[in-house]
Structures are given as C-alpha cells and as structure tokens.
Write a protein that holds these residues in place. Sequence first.
Motif, mmCIF file in Angstrom:
data_model
loop_
_atom_site.group_PDB
_atom_site.id
_atom_site.type_symbol
_atom_site.label_atom_id
_atom_site.label_comp_id
_atom_site.label_asym_id
_atom_site.label_seq_id
_atom_site.Cartn_x
_atom_site.Cartn_y
_atom_site.Cartn_z
ATOM 1 N N MET A 1 0.827 -1.196 0.000
ATOM 2 C CA MET A 1 0.000 0.000 0.000
ATOM 3 C C MET A 1 0.863 1.248 0.000
ATOM 4 O O MET A 1 0.340 2.330 -0.149
ATOM 5 C CB MET A 1 -0.898 0.009 1.226
ATOM 6 N N LYS A 2 2.146 1.065 0.167
ATOM 7 C CA LYS A 2 3.006 2.245 0.184
ATOM 8 C C LYS A 2 3.042 2.936 -1.170
ATOM 9 O O LYS A 2 3.057 4.154 -1.242
ATOM 10 C CB LYS A 2 4.416 1.855 0.619
ATOM 11 N N ILE A 3 3.053 2.153 -2.247
ATOM 12 C CA ILE A 3 3.106 2.770 -3.574
ATOM 13 C C ILE A 3 1.826 3.543 -3.855
ATOM 14 O O ILE A 3 1.856 4.624 -4.455
ATOM 15 C CB ILE A 3 3.404 1.711 -4.668
ATOM 16 N N GLU A 4 0.683 3.036 -3.382
ATOM 17 C CA GLU A 4 -0.568 3.764 -3.564
ATOM 18 C C GLU A 4 -0.554 5.070 -2.786
ATOM 19 O O GLU A 4 -1.045 6.101 -3.261
ATOM 20 C CB GLU A 4 -1.762 2.904 -3.140
ATOM 21 N N ALA A 5 0.010 5.040 -1.583
ATOM 22 C CA ALA A 5 0.107 6.267 -0.786
ATOM 23 C C ALA A 5 1.004 7.289 -1.485
ATOM 24 O O ALA A 5 0.707 8.489 -1.485
ATOM 25 C CB ALA A 5 0.639 5.946 0.609
ATOM 26 N N TRP A 6 2.094 6.820 -2.075
ATOM 27 C CA TRP A 6 2.977 7.733 -2.802
ATOM 28 C C TRP A 6 2.291 8.333 -4.026
ATOM 29 O O TRP A 6 2.463 9.515 -4.330
ATOM 30 C CB TRP A 6 4.253 7.013 -3.225
ATOM 31 N N ILE A 7 1.515 7.522 -4.742
ATOM 32 C CA ILE A 7 0.807 8.031 -5.928
ATOM 33 C C ILE A 7 -0.190 9.112 -5.525
ATOM 34 O O ILE A 7 -0.238 10.188 -6.134
ATOM 35 C CB ILE A 7 0.116 6.873 -6.682
ATOM 36 N N PHE A 8 -0.967 8.843 -4.493
ATOM 37 C CA PHE A 8 -1.938 9.852 -4.051
ATOM 38 C C PHE A 8 -1.235 11.063 -3.443
ATOM 39 O O PHE A 8 -1.712 12.190 -3.547
ATOM 40 C CB PHE A 8 -2.934 9.243 -3.060
ATOM 41 N N MET B 1 -6.752 13.224 2.031
ATOM 42 C CA MET B 1 -7.399 12.289 2.938
ATOM 43 C C MET B 1 -7.064 10.842 2.571
ATOM 44 O O MET B 1 -6.729 10.031 3.445
ATOM 45 C CB MET B 1 -8.914 12.497 2.907
ATOM 46 N N VAL B 2 -7.109 10.513 1.287
ATOM 47 C CA VAL B 2 -6.781 9.157 0.855
ATOM 48 C C VAL B 2 -5.302 8.864 1.112
ATOM 49 O O VAL B 2 -4.931 7.757 1.515
ATOM 50 C CB VAL B 2 -7.146 8.970 -0.636
ATOM 51 N N THR B 3 -4.438 9.861 0.912
ATOM 52 C CA THR B 3 -3.008 9.683 1.181
ATOM 53 C C THR B 3 -2.774 9.350 2.647
ATOM 54 O O THR B 3 -2.012 8.427 2.969
ATOM 55 C CB THR B 3 -2.228 10.960 0.804
ATOM 56 N N LEU B 4 -3.403 10.095 3.547
ATOM 57 C CA LEU B 4 -3.244 9.826 4.973
ATOM 58 C C LEU B 4 -3.773 8.446 5.347
ATOM 59 O O LEU B 4 -3.141 7.714 6.113
ATOM 60 C CB LEU B 4 -3.943 10.903 5.792
ATOM 61 N N TYR B 5 -4.922 8.086 4.812
ATOM 62 C CA TYR B 5 -5.506 6.775 5.107
ATOM 63 C C TYR B 5 -4.575 5.651 4.662
ATOM 64 O O TYR B 5 -4.277 4.731 5.420
ATOM 65 C CB TYR B 5 -6.874 6.653 4.433
ATOM 66 N N LEU B 6 -4.114 5.718 3.410
ATOM 67 C CA LEU B 6 -3.245 4.664 2.895
ATOM 68 C C LEU B 6 -1.898 4.658 3.610
ATOM 69 O O LEU B 6 -1.321 3.597 3.844
ATOM 70 C CB LEU B 6 -3.053 4.830 1.387
ATOM 71 N N GLY B 7 -1.394 5.832 3.957
ATOM 72 C CA GLY B 7 -0.125 5.899 4.669
ATOM 73 C C GLY B 7 -0.199 5.276 6.046
ATOM 74 O O GLY B 7 0.706 4.541 6.461
ATOM 75 N N VAL C 1 -9.878 22.652 -4.993
ATOM 76 C CA VAL C 1 -9.541 22.619 -3.568
ATOM 77 C C VAL C 1 -10.143 21.376 -2.918
ATOM 78 O O VAL C 1 -9.474 20.694 -2.125
ATOM 79 C CB VAL C 1 -10.022 23.908 -2.869
ATOM 80 N N MET C 2 -11.379 21.052 -3.233
ATOM 81 C CA MET C 2 -11.992 19.858 -2.649
ATOM 82 C C MET C 2 -11.298 18.590 -3.134
ATOM 83 O O MET C 2 -11.118 17.638 -2.366
ATOM 84 C CB MET C 2 -13.483 19.823 -2.972
ATOM 85 N N THR C 3 -10.880 18.558 -4.402
ATOM 86 C CA THR C 3 -10.148 17.405 -4.915
ATOM 87 C C THR C 3 -8.807 17.259 -4.213
ATOM 88 O O THR C 3 -8.376 16.150 -3.887
ATOM 89 C CB THR C 3 -9.941 17.544 -6.431
ATOM 90 N N THR C 4 -8.149 18.390 -3.944
ATOM 91 C CA THR C 4 -6.890 18.358 -3.201
ATOM 92 C C THR C 4 -7.097 17.784 -1.807
ATOM 93 O O THR C 4 -6.326 16.926 -1.349
ATOM 94 C CB THR C 4 -6.300 19.782 -3.089
ATOM 95 N N LEU C 5 -8.143 18.221 -1.123
ATOM 96 C CA LEU C 5 -8.409 17.726 0.220
ATOM 97 C C LEU C 5 -8.772 16.235 0.216
ATOM 98 O O LEU C 5 -8.359 15.490 1.110
ATOM 99 C CB LEU C 5 -9.514 18.548 0.876
ATOM 100 N N LEU C 6 -9.529 15.806 -0.775
ATOM 101 C CA LEU C 6 -9.882 14.385 -0.863
ATOM 102 C C LEU C 6 -8.654 13.527 -1.135
ATOM 103 O O LEU C 6 -8.501 12.440 -0.556
ATOM 104 C CB LEU C 6 -10.942 14.158 -1.941
ATOM 105 N N CYS C 7 -7.765 13.990 -2.017
ATOM 106 C CA CYS C 7 -6.534 13.235 -2.280
ATOM 107 C C CYS C 7 -5.661 13.190 -1.032
ATOM 108 O O CYS C 7 -5.036 12.167 -0.745
ATOM 109 C CB CYS C 7 -5.764 13.858 -3.444
#
Length: 138
Positions: A1-8, A50-56, A42-48
């Motif tokens: 899941m690290k690569i997914e976190a890096w992509i996001f 959020m997904v980055t933090l979750y996956l990380g 801005v909302m897309t940035t915040l959603l990305c």
Amino acid sequence: MKIEAWIFGLTTVFLLLVSPAYWFITDAGDSGADWTGTSALVMTTLLCAMVTLYLGFHARRMDPRPEDLKDAEIADGAGELGFFPPYSWWPLWCALTLTVIVFALAVSAWWLVIIGFVLGSVALSGWIFEYYRGEYAH
C-alpha cells in the motif's frame, strides 16, 4: 500500500500547486469570476490528501503485500484472490428504479416517487440477498 500512498501523495502535491494557479489565472478574486473550478480543485486536493493519509497509516500497520516487497517472487502472490460474483441482473433493476424516482421528482409526480421507492426496496433487497438462495448460494 506504500506505492498507492505515494501516488496519491504526488497527486495531492500537484493539485496543491495547480489550485492557486488556477485561481490566479481565472481572476477568481474579481466579481463574476470562476469560483466553481477553484472550489472543485480545492476539494479534490483535500480528498486526495485524505486518501493519502488513510493509505499511509494503513501501510505502516499492515504486513507488506508481495507486490510491496522488492525481493518477492511471483509465487508469493499465488492463492485465492477473493470472491468474484458472476453476472447479476439486480444492478440493472436498481438503476431503473432510481431512474423512475429521478424522473418522478423532475416532473413532480409524487405518486410515482412512492412506486419507485417500493420497487427500489424490492430490487435492493434482491441484490443484497442474491447469494443466499439459488444457484450461487453460499
């Protein structure tokens, strides 16, 4: 899941740079300018983010998957991958009942909204309990 976190994470950084640039280019500070695109970015940035933090967070807590290891073999990923359902007609019926409800709301036919909700509850129940009976029961 690290690569997914890096992509996001990289997508978040990109959007963090693009959002103010878009705001500046469209002159969103003036009246009558495009606030919709700036808000969406801005909302897309915040959603990305959020997904980055979750996956990380989850990448740190879980055991690495075979695709996360640099020295993994192809055989390490062998085994059952999960349950993949066969074809189903229930999503079609759910979509059709949603279409009836939206159409009824558009033309203010409240009696048709009620019929749509009744048919929708039947279709949704059929979709939920699809694997409890019949050929694919388990």
